[in-house]
Design an enzyme around this catalytic site. Structure first.
Site, mmCIF file in Angstrom:
data_model
loop_
_atom_site.group_PDB
_atom_site.id
_atom_site.type_symbol
_atom_site.label_atom_id
_atom_site.label_comp_id
_atom_site.label_asym_id
_atom_site.label_seq_id
_atom_site.Cartn_x
_atom_site.Cartn_y
_atom_site.Cartn_z
ATOM 1 C CB CYS A 56 -0.972 0.153 1.173
ATOM 2 S SG CYS A 56 -1.848 1.278 1.217
ATOM 3 C CB CYS A 60 -1.582 3.191 8.268
ATOM 4 S SG CYS A 60 -3.064 4.402 6.464
ATOM 5 C CB CYS A 63 -0.779 -0.618 8.427
ATOM 6 S SG CYS A 63 -1.801 -1.029 7.623
ATOM 7 C CB CYS A 100 -15.562 -7.401 7.029
ATOM 8 S SG CYS A 100 -14.964 -5.384 6.394
ATOM 9 C CB CYS A 131 -18.510 -5.060 5.859
ATOM 10 S SG CYS A 131 -17.567 -3.150 5.759
ATOM 11 C CB CYS A 191 -18.314 0.934 8.657
ATOM 12 S SG CYS A 191 -17.177 -0.086 10.136
ATOM 13 N NE ARG A 263 -19.168 -4.154 12.486
ATOM 14 C CZ ARG A 263 -19.965 -4.407 12.339
ATOM 15 N NH1 ARG A 263 -19.671 -6.144 12.781
ATOM 16 N NH2 ARG A 263 -21.151 -4.261 11.623
HETATM 17 N N1 SAM Z 1 -6.605 0.801 3.477
HETATM 18 C C1 SAM Z 1 -7.559 0.791 3.214
HETATM 19 C C2 SAM Z 1 -8.253 1.566 4.542
HETATM 20 O O1 SAM Z 1 -6.797 2.656 4.830
HETATM 21 O O2 SAM Z 1 -8.683 2.092 4.840
HETATM 22 C C3 SAM Z 1 -8.828 -1.036 3.914
HETATM 23 C C4 SAM Z 1 -7.877 -1.496 5.212
HETATM 24 S S1 SAM Z 1 -7.203 -0.539 6.411
HETATM 25 C C5 SAM Z 1 -6.313 -2.316 6.863
HETATM 26 C C6 SAM Z 1 -8.241 -1.407 7.682
HETATM 27 C C7 SAM Z 1 -8.366 -1.028 9.444
HETATM 28 O O3 SAM Z 1 -8.154 -1.507 10.056
HETATM 29 C C8 SAM Z 1 -7.787 0.289 9.147
HETATM 30 O O4 SAM Z 1 -8.137 1.888 9.630
HETATM 31 C C9 SAM Z 1 -7.438 0.639 10.971
HETATM 32 O O5 SAM Z 1 -8.300 0.834 11.697
HETATM 33 C C10 SAM Z 1 -7.744 -1.060 11.426
HETATM 34 N N2 SAM Z 1 -6.638 -2.226 11.586
HETATM 35 C C11 SAM Z 1 -4.933 -1.867 10.650
HETATM 36 N N3 SAM Z 1 -3.873 -2.362 11.178
HETATM 37 C C12 SAM Z 1 -3.543 -2.735 12.455
HETATM 38 C C13 SAM Z 1 -3.513 -2.907 13.994
HETATM 39 N N4 SAM Z 1 -2.370 -2.913 13.551
HETATM 40 N N5 SAM Z 1 -3.772 -2.930 14.791
HETATM 41 C C14 SAM Z 1 -5.024 -2.433 14.701
HETATM 42 N N6 SAM Z 1 -6.015 -2.169 13.617
HETATM 43 C C15 SAM Z 1 -5.422 -2.308 12.849
HETATM 44 C C1 DTB Z 2 -11.628 -2.299 11.310
HETATM 45 O O1 DTB Z 2 -11.173 -1.482 11.978
HETATM 46 N N1 DTB Z 2 -11.033 -3.285 12.176
HETATM 47 C C2 DTB Z 2 -10.356 -4.296 11.143
HETATM 48 C C3 DTB Z 2 -11.490 -3.770 9.708
HETATM 49 N N2 DTB Z 2 -11.449 -2.691 10.198
HETATM 50 C C4 DTB Z 2 -11.127 -4.172 8.296
HETATM 51 C C5 DTB Z 2 -9.357 -4.774 10.531
HETATM 52 C C6 DTB Z 2 -8.095 -4.917 11.809
HETATM 53 C C7 DTB Z 2 -7.011 -5.253 10.754
HETATM 54 C C8 DTB Z 2 -6.269 -5.768 12.102
HETATM 55 C C9 DTB Z 2 -4.823 -5.478 11.516
HETATM 56 C C10 DTB Z 2 -4.604 -7.162 10.398
HETATM 57 O O2 DTB Z 2 -4.570 -8.029 10.332
HETATM 58 O O3 DTB Z 2 -3.979 -6.588 9.856
HETATM 59 FE FE1 SF4 Z 3 -2.750 1.495 3.705
HETATM 60 FE FE2 SF4 Z 3 -2.907 -0.019 5.707
HETATM 61 FE FE3 SF4 Z 3 -3.228 2.384 5.833
HETATM 62 FE FE4 SF4 Z 3 -4.893 0.742 4.716
HETATM 63 S S1 SF4 Z 3 -4.595 0.804 6.717
HETATM 64 S S2 SF4 Z 3 -4.346 2.860 3.500
HETATM 65 S S3 SF4 Z 3 -4.571 -1.041 4.368
HETATM 66 S S4 SF4 Z 3 -1.744 1.413 4.721
#
Ligand code: SAM
Ligand code: DTB
Ligand code: SF4
Length: 325
Positions: A56, A60, A63, A100, A131, A191, A263
């Site tokens: 990506c 963030c 992530c 989702c 979702c 959401c 959630r």
């Molecule tokens: N790329 C898209 C976005 O950011 O909207 C969708 C996927 S993203 C992984 C979905 C959500 O998962 C993020 O907005 C964040 O709130 C949550 N998330 C991602 N990595 C995480 C982590 N290491 N621990 C907890 N929540 C996480």
């Molecule tokens: C949300 O708020 N948490 C979910 C879902 N919406 C998409 C994702 C959690 C991701 C946790 C880190 C991972 O598994 O990469």
């Molecule tokens: Fe990309 Fe992860 Fe950020 Fe979603 S949360 S925009 S997958 S870097």
């Protein structure tokens, strides 16, 4: 009696005043709101699938999927529609009422939209809530998703507007709000929630809830994640947020957004049964089930079935949210 009518004019000081109550007063108030709006003992099982993993362009700081950090994750292309539908069928058989699908994109490309539409249509035909979380959306893409029958779009604001630039620099808080507004205007359920444990203060947690609670309509779904620290990311060494502060945040979200599904999302792998039970008493009414979230581990089916049995919980059917459009 607690006031259970949705409000959209929350001030930061009011929210902070909810937080500082004794835990019994706060949970008592949240449980009263929950019981006035939701059936006792009902917990929705949602299943996640990463339909496009890693690589990506966004930064963030939490992530595993950002290309800016070396997290050891290998990037993959968009999954084939039939594989996604097979995953959804398995999730349904295991009792999930919501599917989702998440992609590691800044925004979808036009060439990907036909497959995305086919995934939504196929999952919907199985009778599950659909979702998607695909990053930022253009007005045209939002309409395409609505026409395909998408029930919910996930797009988290993650934290307060003030703290946001410490976590993400490749987009702004306002970019997030703009996509959320587009999704709402298109008639798709919103959401949106965030993560605790990013290094934020309580005032940021309150600021995040204020931004969600004061949107034109409350998001119908509010995921609250506990940071899963990922090695190689800037937040990989963060200390765990205190469990009681996490529970308090769930309770405040429940009180502020009575008719939204709250959630208990990422982080359950590190939570005791007792912490999770407190989250449910504080108003959480959904979890993600299955061995994996998107790229990280989650308690598996056996553990979750034991938790359901111990707490006397029943899976909540699809489309139970009283504010769903
Ligand atoms: N790329 C898209 C976005 O950011 O909207 C969708 C996927 S993203 C992984 C979905 C959500 O998962 C993020 O907005 C964040 O709130 C949550 N998330 C991602 N990595 C995480 C982590 N290491 N621990 C907890 N929540 C996480
Ligand atoms: C949300 O708020 N948490 C979910 C879902 N919406 C998409 C994702 C959690 C991701 C946790 C880190 C991972 O598994 O990469
Ligand atoms: Fe990309 Fe992860 Fe950020 Fe979603 S949360 S925009 S997958 S870097």
């Amino acid at each position: 009696m607690s006031d259970t009518l949705p409000r959209h004019n929350w001030s930061k000081s009011e929210i902070e005043a909810l937080y500082v109550q004794s835990l019994d007063a706060l949970i008592g108030q949240a449980l009263e709101v929950k019981r006035a709006n939701w059936p006792d003992g009902a917990l929705q099982k949602s299943q996640l699938l990463s339909i496009k993993t890693g690589g990506c362009p966004e930064d963030c700081g939490y992530c595993s999927q950002s290309a800016k950090y070396d997290t050891g994750l290998s990037a993959s292309k968009l999954m084939e529609v039939k594989k996604v539908l097979a995953g959804a069928r398995r999730a349904k058989e295991a009792g999930a009422s919501r599917y989702c699908m998440g992609a590691a994109w800044r925004e979808p490309k036009e060439r990907d939209m036909p497959a995305i539409v086919a995934m939504i249509e196929g999952v919907r035909e199985m009778g599950m809530e659909t979702c998607m979380t695909l990053g930022m959306l253009s007005p045209e893409q939002t309409i395409q998703l609505k026409d395909a029958g998408l029930d919910y779009y996930n797009h988290n604001i993650d934290t307060s507007e003030e703290f946001y630039p410490s976590i993400i620099t490749t987009r702004t808080f306002q970019d997030r709000i703009d996509t959320l507004e587009r999704v709402r205007e298109a008639g798709i359920n919103v959401c949106s929630g965030g993560i605790l444990g990013l290094g934020e203060e309580r005032q940021d947690r309150a600021g995040m809830l204020m931004a969600l609670g004061n949107l034109t309509e409350h998001p119908q779904s509010v995921p609250i994640n506990m940071l899963i620290p990922i090695e190689g990311t800037p937040l990989g060494e963060n200390a765990k947020i205190d469990a009681i502060e996490f529970v308090r945040t769930i309770a405040v979200a429940r009180i502020m957004m009575p008719k939204s599904i709250v959630r208990l999302s990422a982080g359950r792998e590190w939570m005791s049964d007792e912490t999770q039970a407190l989250c449910f008493l504080a108003g959480a009414n959904s979890i993600f089930v299955g061995d994996e979230l998107l790229t990280t581990k989650n308690p598996g089916q056996d553990k979750d079935q034991a938790l359901f049995d111990k707490l006397g919980l029943e899976p909540m059917p699809a489309h139970s949210c009283p504010s769903e459009v």
